[in-house]
Each structure stands twice: as structure tokens, then as C-alpha cells.
Design an enzyme around this catalytic site. Structure first.
Site, short mmCIF file in Angstrom:
data_model
loop_
_atom_site.label_atom_id
_atom_site.label_comp_id
_atom_site.label_asym_id
_atom_site.label_seq_id
_atom_site.Cartn_x
_atom_site.Cartn_y
_atom_site.Cartn_z
N PHE A 117 8.70 -2.22 3.43
CA PHE A 117 7.78 -1.75 2.41
C PHE A 117 7.15 -0.45 2.91
CE2 PHE A 117 5.53 -4.10 -1.19
CZ PHE A 117 6.68 -4.67 -1.69
N GLN A 238 -5.92 2.36 -6.56
CA GLN A 238 -4.54 2.70 -6.25
C GLN A 238 -3.74 2.93 -7.53
OE1 GLN A 238 -1.69 -0.32 -4.28
NE2 GLN A 238 -1.98 1.34 -2.83
N HIS A 240 -0.12 3.08 -8.69
CA HIS A 240 1.19 2.71 -8.15
C HIS A 240 2.20 3.77 -8.58
CE1 HIS A 240 4.78 0.50 -7.14
NE2 HIS A 240 4.04 -0.43 -6.56
N LEU A 250 4.84 -2.91 -14.10
CA LEU A 250 5.15 -2.50 -12.73
C LEU A 250 6.62 -2.65 -12.35
CD1 LEU A 250 3.84 -1.69 -9.92
CD2 LEU A 250 4.18 -4.08 -9.35
N GLU A 253 7.45 -1.86 -5.39
CA GLU A 253 7.85 -1.03 -4.25
C GLU A 253 9.05 -1.64 -3.52
OE1 GLU A 253 4.59 0.84 -2.07
OE2 GLU A 253 5.29 -0.24 -0.31
N ARG A 284 1.36 4.64 -0.61
CA ARG A 284 1.43 4.73 -2.07
C ARG A 284 0.68 5.92 -2.63
NH1 ARG A 284 0.96 -1.53 -4.08
NH2 ARG A 284 3.07 -2.00 -3.36
N HIS A 351 -3.30 0.49 -10.70
CA HIS A 351 -2.69 -0.74 -10.21
C HIS A 351 -3.64 -1.65 -9.47
CE1 HIS A 351 0.50 -3.28 -8.71
NE2 HIS A 351 0.24 -2.98 -7.46
N ARG A 396 -4.47 0.81 -0.18
CA ARG A 396 -3.88 -0.46 0.24
C ARG A 396 -2.39 -0.29 0.49
NH1 ARG A 396 -1.14 -4.97 -2.55
NH2 ARG A 396 -1.14 -3.71 -4.43
C1 LIG Z 1 2.05 -6.13 -11.40
C2 LIG Z 1 1.46 -6.35 -10.05
C3 LIG Z 1 2.28 -6.60 -8.96
C4 LIG Z 1 1.74 -6.79 -7.70
N1 LIG Z 1 2.57 -7.04 -6.63
C5 LIG Z 1 2.03 -7.28 -5.40
C6 LIG Z 1 2.87 -7.59 -4.29
O1 LIG Z 1 4.08 -7.65 -4.40
N2 LIG Z 1 2.28 -7.84 -3.10
C7 LIG Z 1 0.92 -7.81 -2.94
O2 LIG Z 1 0.45 -8.06 -1.84
N3 LIG Z 1 0.11 -7.53 -3.98
C8 LIG Z 1 0.64 -7.26 -5.20
N4 LIG Z 1 -0.20 -6.96 -6.25
C9 LIG Z 1 -1.64 -7.14 -6.09
C10 LIG Z 1 -2.00 -8.61 -6.11
O3 LIG Z 1 -1.09 -9.32 -6.89
C11 LIG Z 1 -3.38 -8.87 -6.67
O4 LIG Z 1 -4.30 -8.05 -6.02
C12 LIG Z 1 -3.79 -10.31 -6.42
O5 LIG Z 1 -2.82 -11.18 -6.96
C13 LIG Z 1 -5.15 -10.65 -6.99
O6 LIG Z 1 -5.38 -12.03 -6.77
P1 LIG Z 1 -6.78 -12.72 -6.99
O7 LIG Z 1 -6.63 -14.12 -6.59
O8 LIG Z 1 -7.83 -11.89 -6.36
O9 LIG Z 1 -7.01 -12.58 -8.56
P2 LIG Z 1 -6.11 -13.01 -9.87
O10 LIG Z 1 -4.82 -13.59 -9.50
O11 LIG Z 1 -6.14 -11.84 -10.73
O12 LIG Z 1 -6.97 -14.17 -10.45
C14 LIG Z 1 -8.23 -13.98 -11.02
C15 LIG Z 1 -8.71 -15.30 -11.51
O13 LIG Z 1 -10.06 -15.18 -11.92
C16 LIG Z 1 -10.22 -15.79 -13.18
N5 LIG Z 1 -11.34 -15.15 -13.83
C17 LIG Z 1 -11.60 -13.83 -13.96
N6 LIG Z 1 -12.75 -13.64 -14.62
C18 LIG Z 1 -13.23 -14.87 -14.91
C19 LIG Z 1 -14.38 -15.35 -15.58
N7 LIG Z 1 -15.29 -14.54 -16.10
N8 LIG Z 1 -14.55 -16.67 -15.71
C20 LIG Z 1 -13.64 -17.54 -15.21
N9 LIG Z 1 -12.55 -17.14 -14.56
C21 LIG Z 1 -12.34 -15.83 -14.42
C22 LIG Z 1 -8.90 -15.62 -13.87
O14 LIG Z 1 -8.75 -16.58 -14.88
C23 LIG Z 1 -7.95 -15.85 -12.72
O15 LIG Z 1 -7.75 -17.23 -12.52
C24 LIG Z 1 0.35 -6.74 -7.52
C25 LIG Z 1 -0.48 -6.50 -8.61
C26 LIG Z 1 0.07 -6.28 -9.87
C27 LIG Z 1 -0.85 -5.93 -10.99
#
Ligand SMILES: Cc1cc2nc3c(=O)[nH]c(=O)nc-3n(C[C@H](O)[C@H](O)[C@H](O)COP(=O)(O)OP(=O)(O)OC[C@H]3O[C@@H](n4cnc5c(N)ncnc54)[C@H](O)[C@@H]3O)c2cc1C
Ligand code: SF4
Ligand code: SF4
Ligand code: FES
Lengths: 584, 231
Positions: A117, A238, A240, A250, A253, A284, A351, A396
């Protein structure tokens, strides 16, 4: 108002929230996990490329090399104590996910598959490393489903389709729980908890073109900000390099990790000019800026010269079908090209939010203190994309976010266990505790309004896109702040037509937009204040990094004022990596 | 473009009705979800679920011109007008296009959808060959959208007793995983006139799955394994 009582309330069922929940449920605590969508619909499900950890399954590796790359990738704004902790814990949390059942792709010898990566090196800046562990190009999906499955087994208590509205604090500033809206019934619910953990994910929807899901609206940041907690390093977003032109979806990468590369309108592999050594696998921020410059200087592709092409057909049919099947699906559906034969049109797309709610490396939320440099907010934790630990600093590295979810999900859970032992009972909730939340809900019962939420939403995204994008400058930012102020006033005058109690999504979207506004303001104000270029924050008018004045974290308060705090340059156990010029 | 959309708000409506909407637009590259967002900008009282807008989260499953699918990856250009949208069949409607998915998730949870392995975990990963891992392809990708299960007549008649195609696909995902040690318990649990054997191979589920997965094949493999262990 209905009331429930738990040891811990976790807001968010993405990778971060569910990793923490699993730890706490398994330890025997009563855990409530709230999510505004069914857990496996959280945006972690969309992560494609993988999770970075120095397993050394393909090339020799060492967590210290990973640490060096992460510090450098952060443009030296990352806190080195947290980075050390994350990189050191990496292999352990990945193996644990494997034991939990995550269906990683495999190498011939049966070990977890790893791919190269961007920004990864061996031996502190030497040859390309191969460090990102993957389940084809659906790593986030595999991880999120596995975590949900383990939580079913651990009997975690889920509140599905409950929208958290605001935190409940007492006069001493302790966090005592949260008020949420039961979306199906339309009624508020007070969840009383000895510890509250925010894991609400990103806020990429402040931009018009974003790889983020509709639900990424920064609710946790809005809640923190309204509770008086400043937001850290919000100028660092960031972009992307490879979002599908037009759709914003998306393209991982991982495609470049597997050998794909970018070409401009002249068919030139232009990254060779910008990053002679790492080329398409530079940081990135570096790749996204290079694409923006190519397009800006007229070397884009297509009739409007408004994108570049990501070429991958040379990787070979079998490899693509085996390692990048999801990418092919996306390209077929959203770009109308079959990457087995033709390149994918891409542009830099918003992103990931490097900033967020300030925490230390064990997950506790910290704020500027009356006496020392900072102090913890009792009872409040934040992890995942909504938090700023800060391991990503100004930029990141790919694959480090999924890692951050697991490492700090676990670390926060461990700290919460200590906190619960020290605090066997919680103080009573003051009568006016839920008032802030109830007022927010009542505001949208108002029937008279001259503005529509959907219009303000769209305009806010347009303002952020054109005033706070890949390249920034003072006049443009200041103008953006003025326009955003206007949009916020319009939001005050808006009303919704839907006043049903049952599954009222108009109300949910209005409440989400209020949170996005908080995030957008913190972002653009922090960006206007930082007069240097570092990582993803690129100022035309201040093109150099300025360590003398700006090696510090921004703290943006809800009232518009801005503070700073020092970067933690001292790791936990190893020598520091001092700031150097960053080249790839 | 003309849309005819199922509307029902239990707070206000005595019974469900179809409401027509017209949008002045060219289908172009747009997906059905994009059109629904434009409709919602006009009439914010239309309720639907949505999140990833790229076919990976499973939020926006609905019945589109009589067939279950995900709005976000259904090109408008592929649809005949008027485009008729209804909630997924066979589940209670909460409001408009939003259904109560609990009967579906309950069946999913009933198959113990988690890896069971009682050996002490090794210091590093458990090994699995690429060939063994390939057995999970076409299974682990399920997004729990319920398009399959809600198109299955056997599920409509017995939602509380028949696991349904999505749940059975996941049951096979764990049986097929070389790291899982609970195969015989899993088979015992499904050895039941309803849980597994209500499936009559009608294949609606295969046709409905927007991710191209094949629950019928997985069900066939579970049945095959049951036969083999009795002989
Ligand atoms: C398309 C894409 C591809 C990616 N690929 C990679 C990768 O390959 N490798 C990598 O390391 N990172 C990657 N990232 C980044 C990474 O996926 C995210 O940063 C990470 O998954 C975020 O996880 P999280 O648990 O913080 O939040 P999320 O998975 O976004 O979860 C947020 C949670 O909070 C809840 N929530 C939000 N607001 C409220 C509210 N007011 N009340 C109740 N619940 C709420 C939602 O329902 C959800 O359950 C990618 C990001 C994107 C957008
Ligand atoms: S094949 Fe079985 S599970 Fe699939 S639709 Fe038919 S009866 Fe239902
Ligand atoms: S098998 Fe296909 S249709 Fe059924 S729930 Fe999974 S993804 Fe949806
Ligand atoms: S919105 Fe996620 S599958 Fe359609």
C-alpha cells in the site's frame, strides 16, 4: 421519557464501536450499542483495500518500520505515543480478528495475504513494504460482519435505528449518558451509563464529492462540540486519489498496490515526476495533489480534461477476479468500464477525516485544562474515525484506519473497565440533563419555515467543495466562511413537512445536517487559521511546512475560537522520529 | 419519468396507497436511488433506508417493478415506466418503503452465524490454504439485504420456522470454513422439517440476489451433507 440503565453506552456499531463492545460484553459488563443503522450497514462495510500490520508474511517486516512510515505519512503531526502503541499492537489485533473468523485471503503457505500500500517502506524509508492484510477487496465488509457475529455470540445489547441526539452532562462536566431518538417510534430514550463511548465514524458528507456513505454526518462531533469539547485538527481531510469520476465511489489504493498506475491525457505515467521512488504508491496527499495539478494544468483525460485514468488491465484477468472482484463490480456499475479491458476514470475525492474528538491513546476524551496542558472528561471516550488520537496526523496512510478501529477499540474498552472499577456507581442525572437534546428534537416540530433542508444541505456541500478542497488560499477560505455563515442562518429558518412520528427520515436528515454544519465550520475555520502546508492541508499562499510555528494540533471550539496544543513527539518506549523533509 | 410509489404512514393513513411522482430527467447514468433522493427533496415525507449508495451495505432493498433489488445499483435506464416501487414483500411494513427486518435477522441469528472453534488460539493466524479459503467465496459476501428471503414463497408462509435462503447461505458459510468445528451441531440444528427442508428449490432467491450469490446451491450442499452423514 423512557429510561434505561447500562454500564456502558456505545454510540456507533462500526468497526470501532463493535470491537469495544465485544471486549466489554465478554468481560461481563452490561453494554448498550446504539446505531442509527443496522450494525452491518455501518460504513466500515465499504472499506476495501485492507488493514495494515507488520506481520511480515510476504516481506520481512517490523512494527518499528510501520511506525516510522506512519509518523512520516502524518507529516510529523501524529502523536508518537499513540502511533507507537498502534503499530506495536497491530499484529496482535489482526491475528485476533482471524481467530474471530474473519475470512482473510491467504498466501500459498496458508498465512494471511498481504499487499503493498502507499507510504509503506522497509528499514525506515527503504524499499516498498507489503504490509496490508486483505480479504480480497472487501476487507471492511469481512471485518464488520465478523465483529457483528461475535457480538451476537457475546449477547451485546443493540439498539438498532436509534439516533443519538446529545450527551448528558452534569455541572461538574461528567458525562452520564445520552439521549437518543427511537426512529421507528419517534420517541426519545434516555440511556444512563457510567461510561459513554463515541464511535460515530466520519463526516465526509460535508463535501459534494465524497466516497462516504449518506450516514457519515459527524454526529459524534456535533454532540461533542455542543457539549463544549473542541474538535482537533479539522483542517486535515484526506482526498483519496481515486474516486470514480462523477459518482464519487471509491476505487481502493489496493489497485495500485496490486500494480495498477495512473496516466494523464498524454498517456504519461505522471507520478514518476512527482515521486520518483514510490511513484503511484506515494502518500495519498502527494498523489491527490499530483492529479489535481495535472488536471489544472490541462493534462487531464476525456473531452473536458477533467480526470485521469487508472490503468489495471495489465494486472491480468485471474488476479483481478481473485483479488479485486469488488473493484471490477464498481467500475462496471458506476464508471461503465470493464477494468479487465479499459482504464477507470478517476478524480481526487473527499474520503477521510484525520481530525476529530481529541483523545489520548487509551481512548479517553481530553480537553484543554484549567491547570495542566489537558485533562480527561470523566466518563467520555471516543474511538475510530470520529476521534483524533492522533495517529494519522496531517495525512492517514491507507489501511491504518481499520487498524486504528481495532487497536483503540480494545484500548478504550480496557480503560473503561478500569474506570468502571473506580466508579462503581454513577452520580444522579440532573433534572435538566436531557434538556439540550429535547430542545433539538422539538425544534424540528416547528411547522413554519422559509427554507428547505435539502437545499441548505446541497449548498453547504457546494461551499465546502469549492472553498475548502485539495488546494486552499486565504481569500477563498474567508469567502467560504461567510457563505457558510449564511447557510447556517438559512438552516435556522428551515422547516420540514413530515411531522409523522413513525420512521421520520426528514427529521433525521435535518438533525444530521446540524451536525454537518458544526463539522464544516470547524473544518474551514481551522483551515483558514493554519498558514502553512502540511499533509493534506495544502495552502497555495503558504506552500511550505513550517515546523517552527505550526508543529501543533488545532483545537476548534463550537463558539468559533481556536486553540492549539503541542504534538506529542515522545513515543512510549522507543526513540522519537524527529521531523524531516518528506519525500517519496 | 413517472414513478408509482407505495405509501403508508400508520400515524396518518388508514390504509396503504400508491402515489405517483413525475421527475423531469434523462435516465442517463443515474441509479434509481438518485431519483428517489430527488423525489424526497420535493416530498420529504417519503421514507426509505439508504446508506452506502454502492451496493455494499444492504439498506435500500425494495421491490422494483415486481422484482426485489437494491435501488442504489439499479440503473434507471434498465426500468420500464411507470416505475413501481413497493416495500420488500413478506415483512411487516413500518412505513412507506421501510419494512421490519426483525423476522429476517432473527432467522440469521438462529444459525449461530459465528466461527466456533474450541481449540486454544495459536500465537499467530490459523492456517488455511487458498483453496480452502476459496470455498468461502460466494458466501461471505452476503450483505444481509433480504432480497432473496423476501422473494421466497416458503419464507412468506413460514417466516418463524423456515430459516430462509440468506440464513442458510450463512449456515453453509460456517460449515464450509475449515476453521469451524461445529459442523455436526450445525447440521443437527437444521435437521428439521421446517428450518431447512421447507426449501423446494424454486430458485427465486438466486434470481433476486443483487450480489450474484447462489443460496440454492448452498442449500443443496447442506442437504447433500445431511444425506451423506445418514448413510
Ligand atoms: C469507501 C471507503 C473505503 C475505505 N477503505 C479503507 C481500507 O481499505 N482500509 C482502511 O484502513 N480504511 C479504509 N477506509 C476508512 C475506514 O473504513 C473508516 O475510517 C472506518 O471504517 C470508520 O469506522 P468507524 O467504526 O469509526 O465508523 P463507521 O463504520 O462509519 O460507523 C459509525 C457508526 O456510528 C453510528 N452512528 C453515527 N451517528 C450516530 C448517531 N447519531 N446515533 C447513533 N448511531 C450513530 C452509525 O450507525 C455506525 O454504526 C475506507 C473508507 C471509505 C469511505
Ligand atoms: S430455492 Fe429454496 S430458499 Fe430459494 S426461493 Fe426457492 S424455496 Fe426459497
Ligand atoms: S444472499 Fe444475496 S439477496 Fe440474500 S441477503 Fe445475501 S446479498 Fe441479499
Ligand atoms: S445504499 Fe447500501 S446497498 Fe444500496
Amino acid at each position: 421519557m423512557e429510561k434505561r440503565k447500562f454500564d456502558v453506552a456505545i454510540i456507533g456499531a462500526g468497526g470501532a464501536g463493535m470491537r469495544a463492545a465485544l471486549q466489554l460484553s465478554t468481560a461481563g459488563y452490561k453494554v448498550a450499542v446504539l446505531s442509527k443503522v443496522f450494525p452491518t450497514r455501518s460504513h466500515t462495510v465499504a472499506a476495501q483495500g485492507g488493514i495494515t500490520a507488520a506481520l511480515g508474511n510476504v516481506t520481512e517486516d517490523n512494527w518499528l518500520w510501520h511506525m516510522y512510515d506512519t509518523v512520516k505519512g502524518s507529516d510529523y503531526l501524529g502523536d508518537q505515543d499513540a502511533i507507537e502503541y498502534m503499530c506495536r499492537m497491530g499484529p496482535q489485533v489482526v491475528y485476533e480478528m482471524e481467530h474471530f473468523g474473519l475470512p482473510f485471503s491467504r498466501l500459498e503457505n496458508g498465512k494471511i495475504y498481504q499487499r503493498p500500500f502507499g507510504g509503506q517502506s522497509r528499514n525506515f524509508g527503504g524499499d516498498q513494504a507489503t504490509r496490508t492484510c486483505a480479504a480480497a477487496d472487501r476487507t471492511g465488509h469481512a471485518m464488520l460482519h465478523t465483529l457483528y457475529q461475535r457480538n451476537i455470540q457475546a449477547k451485546t445489547h443493540f439498539f438498532v435505528e436509534f439516533l443519538a441526539i446529545d450527551l448528558v452532562r452534569d455541572a461538574e462536566g461528567r458525562v452520564l449518558g445520552v439521549v437518543a431518538l427511537d426512529m421507528e417510534k419517534g420517541e426519545p430514550l434516555l440511556i444512563e451509563a457510567r461510561a459513554t463511548l463515541l464511535a460515530t465514524g466520519g463526516a465526509g458528507r460535508i463535501f459534494q464529492a465524497s466516497t462516504n456513505a449518506f450516514i457519515n454526518t459527524g454526529d459524534g462531533l456535533g454532540m461533542a462540540s455542543r457539549a463544549g469539547i473542541p474538535l482537533e485538527d479539522m483542517e486535515f481531510w484526506q482526498f483519496h486519489p481515486t474516486g470514480v469520476m462523477g459518482a464519487g465511489v471509491l476505487i481502493s489504493e489496493g489497485v495500485r498496490g496490486e500494480g495498477g498506475y495512473l496516466v494523464n491525457g498524454a498517456g504519461e505515467r505522471f507520478m514518476e515526476r512527482y515521486a520518483p521512488h514510490a511513484r503511484d504508491l506515494a502518500g495519498r496527499d502527494v498523489v491527490a495533489r499530483a492529479i489535481a495539478i495535472e488536471i489544472h494544468e490541462g493534462r487531464g483525460c476525456g473531452p473536458h480534461k477533467d480526470h485521469v485514468l487508472l490503468k489495471l488491465d495489465h494486472i491480468g484477468r485471474d488476479e483481478i477476479l481473485d483479488k479485486l472482484p469488488g473493484i471490477r463490480e464498481i467500475a462496471l456499475k458506476f464508471a461503465h468500464v470493464d477494468p479487465l479491458e479499459a482504464p477507470i476514470p478517476v478524480v481526487p475525492t473527499a474520503h477521510y477525516m484525520m481530525g476529530g474528538i481529541p483523545t489520548h491513546y487509551r481512548g479517553q476524551v481530553v480537553v484543554p485544562a484549567r491547570t495542566g496542558p489537558e485533562e480527561a472528561v470523566p466518563g467520555l471516550y471516543a474511538i475510530g474515525e470520529c476521534a483524533c488520537v492522533s495517529v494519522h496526523g496531517a495525512n492517514r496512510l491507507g489501511g491504518n484506519s481499520l487498524l486504528d478501529l481495532l487497536v483503540f477499540g480494545q484500548a478504550a474498552a480496557e480503560h473503561i473497565v478500569e474506570f468502571l472499577k473506580e466508579n462503581p456507581t454513577s452520580p444522579p442525572i440532573p433534572k435538566e440533563g436531557p434538556d439540550l437534546a429535547l430542545a433539538r428534537l422539538a425544534r424540528w416540530d416547528r411547522r413554519e419555515g422559509t427554507e428547505r433542508v435539502a437545499d441548505v444541505y446541497r449548498d453547504m456541500q457546494g461551499i465546502m467543495q469549492s472553498h475548502c478542497g485539495v488546494f486552499r488560499r486565504a481569500e477563498v477560505l474567508e469567502e467560504g466562511i461567510a457563505k457558510l455563515e449564511e447557510a447556517r442562518q438559512r438552516l435556522d429558518r428551515a422547516a420540514i413537512d413530515d411531522h409523522s412520528k413513525v420512521f421520520n427520515t426528514a427529521r433525521v436528515e435535518a438533525l444530521e445536517l446540524e451536525n454537518l454544519m458544526e463539522v464544516a465550520f470547524a473544518t474551514i475555520r481551522s483551515a483558514a487559521a493554519r498558514t502553512e502546508s502540511r499533509g493534506a492541508h495544502a495552502r497555495d499562499d503558504y506552500p511550505e511546512r513550517d515546523d517552527r510555528n505550526w508543529l501543533k494540533h488545532t483545537l476548534a471550539h463550537g463558539d468559533g475560537t481556536i486553540d492549539y496544543k503541542p504534538v506529542r513527539l515522545k513515543p512510549l518506549t522507543v526513540p522519537s522520529f524527529p521531523p524531516k523533509t518528506r519525500t517519496y | 419519468m413517472r414513478f408509482s410509489i407505495y405509501r403508508f404512514d400508520p400515524d396518518a393513513d388508514a390504509s396503504p396507497y400508491m402515489k405517483d411522482y413525475d421527475l423531469a430527467l434523462e435516465a442517463g447514468d443515474m441509479m434509481l436511488l438518485d431519483a428517489l433522493i430527488l423525489i424526497k427533496a420535493q416530498d420529504d415525507s417519503l421514507s426509505l433506508r439508504k446508506s452506502c449508495r454502492e451496493g455494499v451495505c444492504g439498506s435500500d432493498a425494495m421491490n422494483i417493478n415486481g422484482k426485489n433489488g437494491l435501488a442504489c445499483i439499479t440503473p434507471l435506464s434498465s426500468l420500464k415506466e411507470p416505475i413501481e416501487l413497493r416495500p420488500l414483500p413478506g415483512l411487516p411494513v413500518i412505513r412507506d418503503l421501510v419494512v421490519d427486518m426483525e423476522p429476517f435477522f432473527k432467522q440469521y441469528r438462529s444459525i449461530k452465524p459465528y466461527l466456533i472453534n474450541n481449540d486454544p488460539p495459536p500465537e499467530t493466524e490459523r492456517l488455511q490454504s487458498p483453496q480452502e479459503r476459496a470455498e468461502l467465496d460466494g458466501l461471505y459476501e452476503c450483505i444481509l439485504c433480504a432480497c432473496c428471503t423476501t422473494s421466497c414463497p416458503s419464507f412468506w408462509w413460514n417466516p418463524d420456522k423456515f430459516v430462509g435462503p440468506a440464513g442458510l447461505l450463512q449456515a453453509w458459510r460456517f460449515i464450509a470454513d475449515t476453521r469451524d468445528q461445529a459442523t455436526s451441531e450445525r447440521l443437527d440444528d437444521l435437521e428439521d422439517p421446517y428450518r431447512l427442508f421447507r426449501c423446494h428449490g424454486i430458485m427465486n432467491c438466486v434470481d433476486a440476489c443483487p450480489k450474484g450469490l447462489n443460496p440454492t446451491e448452498a442449500i443443496g450442499k447442506i442437504k447433500g451433507m445431511m444425506v451423506r452423514r445418514t448413510v
